[in-house]
Motif scaffolding. Structure first.
Motif, PDB file in Angstrom:
ATOM      1  N   ASP A  35       1.333  -1.210  -0.115  1.00  0.00           N
ATOM      2  CA  ASP A  35      -0.066  -0.278   0.375  1.00  0.00           C
ATOM      3  C   ASP A  35       0.962   1.015  -0.554  1.00  0.00           C
ATOM      4  O   ASP A  35       1.145   1.626   1.194  1.00  0.00           O
ATOM      5  CB  ASP A  35      -0.702   0.170   1.105  1.00  0.00           C
ATOM      6  CG  ASP A  35      -2.083   0.983   1.078  1.00  0.00           C
ATOM      7  OD1 ASP A  35      -2.619   1.880  -0.202  1.00  0.00           O
ATOM      8  OD2 ASP A  35      -2.404   1.646   2.552  1.00  0.00           O
ATOM      9  N   GLY A  36       1.052   1.833  -0.838  1.00  0.00           N
ATOM     10  CA  GLY A  36       1.866   3.481  -1.492  1.00  0.00           C
ATOM     11  C   GLY A  36       3.295   3.058  -1.750  1.00  0.00           C
ATOM     12  O   GLY A  36       4.109   3.812  -1.319  1.00  0.00           O
ATOM     13  N   TRP A  37       3.714   1.615  -1.562  1.00  0.00           N
ATOM     14  CA  TRP A  37       5.205   1.136  -1.528  1.00  0.00           C
ATOM     15  C   TRP A  37       5.647  -0.057  -2.745  1.00  0.00           C
ATOM     16  O   TRP A  37       4.737  -0.781  -2.594  1.00  0.00           O
ATOM     17  CB  TRP A  37       5.709   0.746  -0.204  1.00  0.00           C
ATOM     18  CG  TRP A  37       5.012  -0.680   0.854  1.00  0.00           C
ATOM     19  CD1 TRP A  37       4.353  -0.112   1.121  1.00  0.00           C
ATOM     20  CD2 TRP A  37       5.634  -1.619   0.313  1.00  0.00           C
ATOM     21  NE1 TRP A  37       3.670  -1.198   1.896  1.00  0.00           N
ATOM     22  CE2 TRP A  37       4.627  -2.017   1.541  1.00  0.00           C
ATOM     23  CE3 TRP A  37       6.873  -1.710   0.035  1.00  0.00           C
ATOM     24  CZ2 TRP A  37       4.408  -3.621   1.416  1.00  0.00           C
ATOM     25  CZ3 TRP A  37       6.982  -3.704  -0.247  1.00  0.00           C
ATOM     26  CH2 TRP A  37       5.419  -4.126   1.316  1.00  0.00           C
ATOM     27  N   CYS A  38       6.834  -0.312  -3.066  1.00  0.00           N
ATOM     28  CA  CYS A  38       7.220  -1.604  -3.425  1.00  0.00           C
ATOM     29  C   CYS A  38       8.358  -1.792  -3.216  1.00  0.00           C
ATOM     30  O   CYS A  38       9.350  -1.441  -2.285  1.00  0.00           O
ATOM     31  CB  CYS A  38       6.896  -1.343  -5.322  1.00  0.00           C
ATOM     32  SG  CYS A  38       8.141  -0.252  -5.774  1.00  0.00           S
ATOM     33  N   ARG A  39       8.911  -3.361  -3.207  1.00  0.00           N
ATOM     34  CA  ARG A  39      10.401  -3.578  -3.079  1.00  0.00           C
ATOM     35  C   ARG A  39      10.577  -3.995  -4.548  1.00  0.00           C
ATOM     36  O   ARG A  39      10.327  -4.668  -5.354  1.00  0.00           O
ATOM     37  CB  ARG A  39       9.651  -4.847  -2.041  1.00  0.00           C
ATOM     38  CG  ARG A  39      11.202  -5.525  -1.773  1.00  0.00           C
ATOM     39  CD  ARG A  39      11.089  -6.437  -0.703  1.00  0.00           C
ATOM     40  NE  ARG A  39      10.474  -6.184   0.873  1.00  0.00           N
ATOM     41  CZ  ARG A  39      11.149  -5.690   1.761  1.00  0.00           C
ATOM     42  NH1 ARG A  39      12.457  -4.867   1.898  1.00  0.00           N
ATOM     43  NH2 ARG A  39      10.240  -5.147   2.475  1.00  0.00           N
ATOM     44  N   GLY A  40      11.990  -3.944  -4.490  1.00  0.00           N
ATOM     45  CA  GLY A  40      12.475  -4.336  -5.586  1.00  0.00           C
ATOM     46  C   GLY A  40      14.419  -5.054  -5.749  1.00  0.00           C
ATOM     47  O   GLY A  40      14.914  -4.095  -5.021  1.00  0.00           O
ATOM     48  N   MET A  41      14.607  -4.826  -7.065  1.00  0.00           N
ATOM     49  CA  MET A  41      16.022  -4.853  -7.290  1.00  0.00           C
ATOM     50  C   MET A  41      16.875  -3.998  -7.759  1.00  0.00           C
ATOM     51  O   MET A  41      16.369  -3.785  -9.454  1.00  0.00           O
ATOM     52  CB  MET A  41      16.133  -6.182  -7.890  1.00  0.00           C
ATOM     53  CG  MET A  41      15.914  -7.475  -6.736  1.00  0.00           C
ATOM     54  SD  MET A  41      16.662  -9.143  -7.407  1.00  0.00           S
ATOM     55  CE  MET A  41      14.681 -10.257  -6.913  1.00  0.00           C
ATOM     56  N   LEU A  42      17.825  -3.540  -7.744  1.00  0.00           N
ATOM     57  CA  LEU A  42      18.358  -1.895  -8.388  1.00  0.00           C
ATOM     58  C   LEU A  42      19.081  -3.388 -10.078  1.00  0.00           C
ATOM     59  O   LEU A  42      19.230  -4.376 -10.182  1.00  0.00           O
ATOM     60  CB  LEU A  42      19.700  -1.290  -8.114  1.00  0.00           C
ATOM     61  CG  LEU A  42      19.364  -0.999  -7.573  1.00  0.00           C
ATOM     62  CD1 LEU A  42      20.673  -0.081  -6.803  1.00  0.00           C
ATOM     63  CD2 LEU A  42      18.490   0.284  -7.177  1.00  0.00           C
ATOM     64  N   ALA A  43      18.753  -2.720 -11.233  1.00  0.00           N
ATOM     65  CA  ALA A  43      18.461  -3.251 -12.752  1.00  0.00           C
ATOM     66  C   ALA A  43      19.687  -1.962 -12.974  1.00  0.00           C
ATOM     67  O   ALA A  43      19.729  -0.963 -13.699  1.00  0.00           O
ATOM     68  CB  ALA A  43      17.458  -3.562 -13.054  1.00  0.00           C
ATOM     69  N   PRO A  67      20.139  -5.314 -23.373  1.00  0.00           N
ATOM     70  CA  PRO A  67      20.748  -6.230 -21.777  1.00  0.00           C
ATOM     71  C   PRO A  67      20.740  -5.235 -20.859  1.00  0.00           C
ATOM     72  O   PRO A  67      20.835  -4.480 -21.279  1.00  0.00           O
ATOM     73  CB  PRO A  67      21.632  -6.588 -22.626  1.00  0.00           C
ATOM     74  CG  PRO A  67      22.250  -5.841 -23.606  1.00  0.00           C
ATOM     75  CD  PRO A  67      21.350  -5.299 -24.215  1.00  0.00           C
ATOM     76  N   VAL A  68      19.980  -5.638 -19.869  1.00  0.00           N
ATOM     77  CA  VAL A  68      20.297  -5.487 -18.736  1.00  0.00           C
ATOM     78  C   VAL A  68      20.553  -6.173 -17.373  1.00  0.00           C
ATOM     79  O   VAL A  68      20.448  -7.348 -17.734  1.00  0.00           O
ATOM     80  CB  VAL A  68      18.888  -4.530 -17.420  1.00  0.00           C
ATOM     81  CG1 VAL A  68      18.484  -3.586 -18.719  1.00  0.00           C
ATOM     82  CG2 VAL A  68      17.910  -5.970 -17.553  1.00  0.00           C
ATOM     83  N   THR A  69      21.616  -5.937 -16.611  1.00  0.00           N
ATOM     84  CA  THR A  69      21.174  -7.151 -15.345  1.00  0.00           C
ATOM     85  C   THR A  69      21.356  -6.184 -14.135  1.00  0.00           C
ATOM     86  O   THR A  69      20.752  -5.266 -14.238  1.00  0.00           O
ATOM     87  CB  THR A  69      23.024  -6.304 -14.447  1.00  0.00           C
ATOM     88  OG1 THR A  69      23.843  -6.203 -15.288  1.00  0.00           O
ATOM     89  CG2 THR A  69      23.404  -7.045 -13.379  1.00  0.00           C
ATOM     90  N   VAL A  70      20.241  -7.190 -13.388  1.00  0.00           N
ATOM     91  CA  VAL A  70      19.248  -7.037 -12.320  1.00  0.00           C
ATOM     92  C   VAL A  70      20.150  -7.520 -11.324  1.00  0.00           C
ATOM     93  O   VAL A  70      21.143  -8.625 -10.950  1.00  0.00           O
ATOM     94  CB  VAL A  70      18.003  -7.662 -12.725  1.00  0.00           C
ATOM     95  CG1 VAL A  70      17.510  -7.680 -10.679  1.00  0.00           C
ATOM     96  CG2 VAL A  70      17.342  -7.636 -13.237  1.00  0.00           C
ATOM     97  N   HIS A  71      20.555  -6.997 -10.138  1.00  0.00           N
ATOM     98  CA  HIS A  71      21.949  -7.189  -8.702  1.00  0.00           C
ATOM     99  C   HIS A  71      20.526  -7.719  -7.744  1.00  0.00           C
ATOM    100  O   HIS A  71      20.035  -7.314  -6.840  1.00  0.00           O
ATOM    101  CB  HIS A  71      22.342  -5.520  -8.734  1.00  0.00           C
ATOM    102  CG  HIS A  71      23.025  -5.398  -9.624  1.00  0.00           C
ATOM    103  ND1 HIS A  71      24.510  -5.805 -10.286  1.00  0.00           N
ATOM    104  CD2 HIS A  71      22.484  -4.126 -10.678  1.00  0.00           C
ATOM    105  CE1 HIS A  71      25.096  -5.058 -11.059  1.00  0.00           C
ATOM    106  NE2 HIS A  71      23.350  -4.561 -11.305  1.00  0.00           N
ATOM    107  N   THR A  72      21.076  -8.789  -7.308  1.00  0.00           N
ATOM    108  CA  THR A  72      19.449  -9.782  -7.040  1.00  0.00           C
ATOM    109  C   THR A  72      20.523  -9.126  -5.189  1.00  0.00           C
ATOM    110  O   THR A  72      19.329  -9.461  -4.778  1.00  0.00           O
ATOM    111  CB  THR A  72      19.680 -11.215  -7.709  1.00  0.00           C
ATOM    112  OG1 THR A  72      20.614 -11.738  -6.640  1.00  0.00           O
ATOM    113  CG2 THR A  72      19.449 -11.466  -9.329  1.00  0.00           C
ATOM    114  N   ARG A  73      21.094  -8.750  -5.330  1.00  0.00           N
ATOM    115  CA  ARG A  73      21.227  -8.360  -3.599  1.00  0.00           C
ATOM    116  C   ARG A  73      21.292  -6.686  -3.551  1.00  0.00           C
ATOM    117  O   ARG A  73      21.124  -6.826  -2.391  1.00  0.00           O
ATOM    118  CB  ARG A  73      23.647  -9.168  -3.737  1.00  0.00           C
ATOM    119  CG  ARG A  73      22.703 -10.561  -3.439  1.00  0.00           C
ATOM    120  CD  ARG A  73      22.216 -11.328  -2.668  1.00  0.00           C
ATOM    121  NE  ARG A  73      22.065 -12.705  -3.013  1.00  0.00           N
ATOM    122  CZ  ARG A  73      23.535 -14.094  -3.011  1.00  0.00           C
ATOM    123  NH1 ARG A  73      24.130 -13.282  -2.346  1.00  0.00           N
ATOM    124  NH2 ARG A  73      23.430 -14.887  -3.251  1.00  0.00           N
TER     125      ARG A  73
END
Length: 161
Positions: A35-43, A67-73
């Motif tokens: 609600d009003g926020w989200c969580r995610g990974m930098l890319a 292409p993109v890198t998704v930084h999972t940590r």
């Protein structure tokens, strides 16, 4: 740009630090919404920074033109008001593999991964990865503090009766 009306898991968005709408944007893959926020990974487009725990996603997996890198940590929460626009997305099976990779170095995934990180002083990616960590802190700090994610409150002591 205006914040999208709806943000869903799997969206790749351009996000900015809280209360800094003119700051340079960063790619962010949404992994959870609230609600009003989200969580995610930098890319990012800097695929040379990918380590063994990061995925390099081809353009056909994201809808982006590169292409993109998704930084999972490098993950955390942001406010939806920090989302400037949606630019791409990943399908649920890709998102599931990214989440598994974020939890385990040895995750069995089919996604292309980066090269193992070598010791500091040997691996030239360290300064860029440290800057990425600072960028993540800058993006997520306000939301983490307001949601008590930096230092969750300790439980009240139970008095013996």
């Amino acid at each position: 740009m205006q914040t999208p009306d709806v943000v869903h898991t799997g969206y790749i968005c351009v996000v900015r630090p809280f209360a800094r709408s003119h700051a340079i944007g960063r790619l962010f893959l949404v992994t959870e919404t609230g609600d009003g926020w989200c969580r995610g990974m930098l890319a990012g487009a800097e695929t040379e920074l990918a380590t063994e725990v990061d995925a390099v996603l081809a353009a056909d997996l994201t809808g982006l033109g590169y292409p993109v890198t998704v930084h999972t940590r490098y993950h955390g929460p942001i406010w939806l008001t920090q989302v400037a626009q949606r630019v791409g997305s990943v399908e649920p099976p890709v998102l599931h593999e990214l989440e598994r990779l974020s939890w385990s170095d040895r995750a069995d995934v089919t996604l292309t991964r980066g090269l193992p990180l070598q010791p500091k002083g040997i691996d030239p990616r360290y300064p860029a990865l440290e800057a990425l960590s600072d960028e993540l802190d800058n993006l997520t700090d306000h939301c983490r503090r307001c949601r008590n994610e930096l230092h969750p409150p300790l439980p009240e002591p139970v008095s013996p009766t």
